[in-house]
Write a protein that holds these residues in place. Structure first.
Motif, PDB file in Angstrom:
ATOM      1  N   GLU A  99       0.808  -1.211   0.000  1.00 45.84           N
ATOM      2  CA  GLU A  99       0.000   0.000   0.000  1.00 45.84           C
ATOM      3  C   GLU A  99       0.851   1.275   0.000  1.00 45.84           C
ATOM      4  O   GLU A  99       0.469   2.276  -0.606  1.00 45.84           O
ATOM      5  CB  GLU A  99      -0.949   0.014   1.204  1.00 45.84           C
ATOM      6  CG  GLU A  99      -1.904  -1.174   1.296  1.00 45.84           C
ATOM      7  CD  GLU A  99      -2.923  -1.219   0.161  1.00 45.84           C
ATOM      8  OE1 GLU A  99      -2.951  -0.300  -0.674  1.00 45.84           O
ATOM      9  OE2 GLU A  99      -3.688  -2.208   0.098  1.00 45.84           O
TER      10      GLU A  99
ATOM     11  N   ARG B 234      -5.965   1.168   4.807  1.00 46.97           N
ATOM     12  CA  ARG B 234      -5.316   0.921   3.517  1.00 46.97           C
ATOM     13  C   ARG B 234      -5.381   2.164   2.632  1.00 46.97           C
ATOM     14  O   ARG B 234      -4.382   2.550   2.008  1.00 46.97           O
ATOM     15  CB  ARG B 234      -5.986  -0.253   2.802  1.00 46.97           C
ATOM     16  CG  ARG B 234      -5.702  -1.612   3.403  1.00 46.97           C
ATOM     17  CD  ARG B 234      -6.410  -2.694   2.594  1.00 46.97           C
ATOM     18  NE  ARG B 234      -6.274  -4.008   3.193  1.00 46.97           N
ATOM     19  CZ  ARG B 234      -6.812  -5.125   2.701  1.00 46.97           C
ATOM     20  NH1 ARG B 234      -7.547  -5.049   1.591  1.00 46.97           N
ATOM     21  NH2 ARG B 234      -6.647  -6.284   3.297  1.00 46.97           N
TER      22      ARG B 234
ATOM     23  N   ARG C 166      -2.252   4.420   1.166  1.00 47.34           N
ATOM     24  CA  ARG C 166      -2.062   4.683  -0.272  1.00 47.34           C
ATOM     25  C   ARG C 166      -1.927   6.182  -0.549  1.00 47.34           C
ATOM     26  O   ARG C 166      -1.158   6.588  -1.419  1.00 47.34           O
ATOM     27  CB  ARG C 166      -3.236   4.106  -1.070  1.00 47.34           C
ATOM     28  CG  ARG C 166      -3.218   2.608  -1.217  1.00 47.34           C
ATOM     29  CD  ARG C 166      -4.187   2.145  -2.284  1.00 47.34           C
ATOM     30  NE  ARG C 166      -5.577   2.436  -1.946  1.00 47.34           N
ATOM     31  CZ  ARG C 166      -6.371   1.606  -1.267  1.00 47.34           C
ATOM     32  NH1 ARG C 166      -5.899   0.435  -0.843  1.00 47.34           N
ATOM     33  NH2 ARG C 166      -7.636   1.934  -1.016  1.00 47.34           N
TER      34      ARG C 166
END
Length: 559
Positions: free
Chosen positions: A219, A270, A274
């Motif tokens: 990620e 997540r 990112r």
């Protein structure tokens, strides 16, 4: 300035945008301490050529088992393994557990090369049964390799490291899940506000913590992951824990008080990782990571071993790859509202306590061992009911309706090893707490103030204490306990007075006074500040007892 000499696997335009190259530099240092500082500072981070040279040197110096596949092996086997398949359609090995290959500014040829390399690694390392981090490692290394064969050799050296004190990547389901539990333990101690949020918004917090490696290996954007990997190659696995803890701290800082973007905190984290560039730079992320005063590498290794032992006892093996992490009954699941009953605390309060205990015991369900209302107000009966159980939770309710207690790491039968005298035992996993009128936990003072001590030598963490120590000895083949006081050079014994029991009293904490003192009739008690936990009084300083309970940990049936 000459443009960087990217290899044929890299999308030049994407790479120039992701990590601008400021030209090559030289690296002449050989001392590990200096390398650590340069890695943390990002000395080679923005020089494509120099980073490749440093990776080559650091990976070459990894101690490996005698027979480690090299580039020539790859050239011999790749044709037979890949055959006539298109590299982009090649299946990934089972050990990556459906992890996708991160693009990391690779072109289609590069993404196909990663698949080929992973399949060849699978062929040469049949003992690697679970390694979801490997696609990201191979994808990054491919940037800094002359060809596929060289990348294969580098990845093989990382997998074949044979230094028992230098863990690099998890290679089995057992190692992976115990790492997840260890990360959960570290979150519980070093990111308590974030941990409280995770417990509040997730039904099973280990499902969240089981994702911690994915935050790093997949990620994180390439420029961030490369910086983490720079330091990881120099300092080892502990760096990964540090960075993941820092990510969670930043997530909590940004999201605290805000509604989650979805009903799934796992997906929210997540997404946060990112897009982490919107929140923090790679430099600030590493700065936060290394500001965390983490346990020593040896101590974390002992915690990992303890977690592995607990998992083995529950039937999870090295070869097991597909066991659902939901087997773990955490917080909302472990303390069942329909079956839990206490005269002192309700379900919500017991869930709070359960969220504080070490991960390997949060796998279990609470089991009532002693109740003063059932077994009588007798300390002797308390000991009788608790002996043979480790750990235990002590709960006290005063006549003023105050509630406090302690998590106690060690079997109360240890008190018998002091020849009738009052002696202290236990480990740094002990903690004291109050629940009413407000919730507060106090852990071992060394956890928040590691400057009080320096870790003892590696040998002292693996051998039993000498007879002169005022702690009980243990068999040499027994796993050395996590946070055993003999692992630390403490300035005085007052920082390690965890628990003691005699015929006429029970004491938790010492130095300046006990955190908890209970008389032999379980009638009166007192509380105050103690050096061991650096706590405030847990209730009225002198109190009368309304009820006492002791709870143990019962393994749930594994289906």
């Amino acid at each position: 300035m000459h443009p960087p000499a990217y290899n044929c696997f890299v999308d030049r335009d994407k790479m120039d945008s992701a990590i601008p190259d400021l030209g090559p530099k030289e690296l002449s240092c050989t001392e590990l301490q200096e390398l650590k500082q340069l890695a943390r500072q990002g000395y080679w981070a923005r020089s494509y050529t120099l980073r490749g040279q440093v990776y080559q040197r650091l990976i070459r110096d990894i101690p490996c088992r005698t027979v480690t596949p090299d580039a020539s092996v790859y050239r011999d086997i790749v044709g037979k393994i890949v055959g006539k398949h298109s590299s982009t359609s090649l299946p990934l090995p089972e050990f990556v557990d459906n992890t996708q290959v991160p693009s990391y500014c690779l072109n289609s040829k590069g993404e196909g090369a990663v698949r080929k390399i992973l399949l060849c690694i699978s062929n040469q390392f049949p003992d690697v049964s679970f390694c979801p981090a490997l696609p990201a490692v191979v994808a990054l290394l491919l940037h800094y390799s002359a060809d596929e064969a060289e990348c294969f050799e580098k990845a093989c050296r990382i997998l074949a490291c044979n230094d028992p004190s230098r863990k690099l990547v998890d290679q089995s389901f057992l190692a992976f899940e115990s790492s997840c539990m260890t990360f959960g333990d570290l979150v519980n101690k070093y990111c308590q506000a974030a941990h409280k949020l995770m417990v509040a918004v997730s039904e099973d917090v280990l499902q969240v913590y089981a994702d911690w490696q994915r935050w790093l290996f997949g990620e994180l954007p390439l420029s961030y992951f490369a910086r983490v990997f720079d330091v990881f190659l120099v300092e080892g696995y502990k760096v990964l824990y540090r960075v993941a803890l820092a990510i969670l701290k930043f997530f909590h800082k940004v999201r605290a008080g805000q509604p989650l973007e979805s009903d799934n905190v796992k997906q929210d984290i997540r997404a946060f990782v990112r897009d982490i560039a919107k929140t923090v730079s790679p430099e600030k992320l590493l700065e936060k990571a290394f500001a965390i005063r983490l346990f020593s590498r040896k101590e974390i290794q002992l915690l990992q071993m303890a977690n592995e032992k607990a998992l083995k006892q529950k039937g999870i093996t090295v070869k097991q790859k597909s066991v659902s992490l939901s087997k773990r009954q955490f917080v909302h699941l472990a303390v069942h509202a329909d079956s839990f009953h206490s005269e002192i605390v309700g379900v919500k309060e017991m869930r709070d306590i359960w969220s504080w205990v070490p991960e390997r015991f949060a796998l279990c369900q609470p089991l009532l061992l002693f109740s003063s209302l059932q077994h009588g107000y007798s300390l002797a009966r308390f000991y009788f009911q608790c002996e043979g159980r480790e750990p235990t939770v002590l709960l006290i309710k005063t006549t003023q309706k105050e509630v406090c207690g302690a998590y106690l790491s060690t079997d109360w039968s240890e008190r018998n090893k002091f020849g009738g005298k009052l002696g202290f035992f236990g480990t740094g996993e002990c903690f004291v707490f109050r629940l009413q009128p407000e919730v507060q936990r106090y852990e071992w003072v060394v956890i928040k103030h590691p400057e009080l001590t320096k870790p003892a030598s590696l040998e002292s963490a693996t051998v039993p204490p000498s007879p002169s120590h005022s702690v009980s000895s243990e068999p040499a083949d027994r796993l050395s306990p996590f946070l055993a006081t003999r692992h630390f050079n403490l300035p005085s014994k007052t920082e390690s007075l965890f628990m003691a029991g005699g015929s006429d009293c029970l004491i938790i904490g010492g130095g300046g006074g006990p955190a908890l003192y209970i008389d032999g009739d379980l009638n009166r008690g007192r509380t105050g500040h103690c050096d061991t936990f650096n706590n405030q009084p847990l209730c009225s300083e002198n109190f009368l007892i309304a009820a006492v309970e002791a709870w143990g940990f019962q393994d749930p049936d594994i289906q």
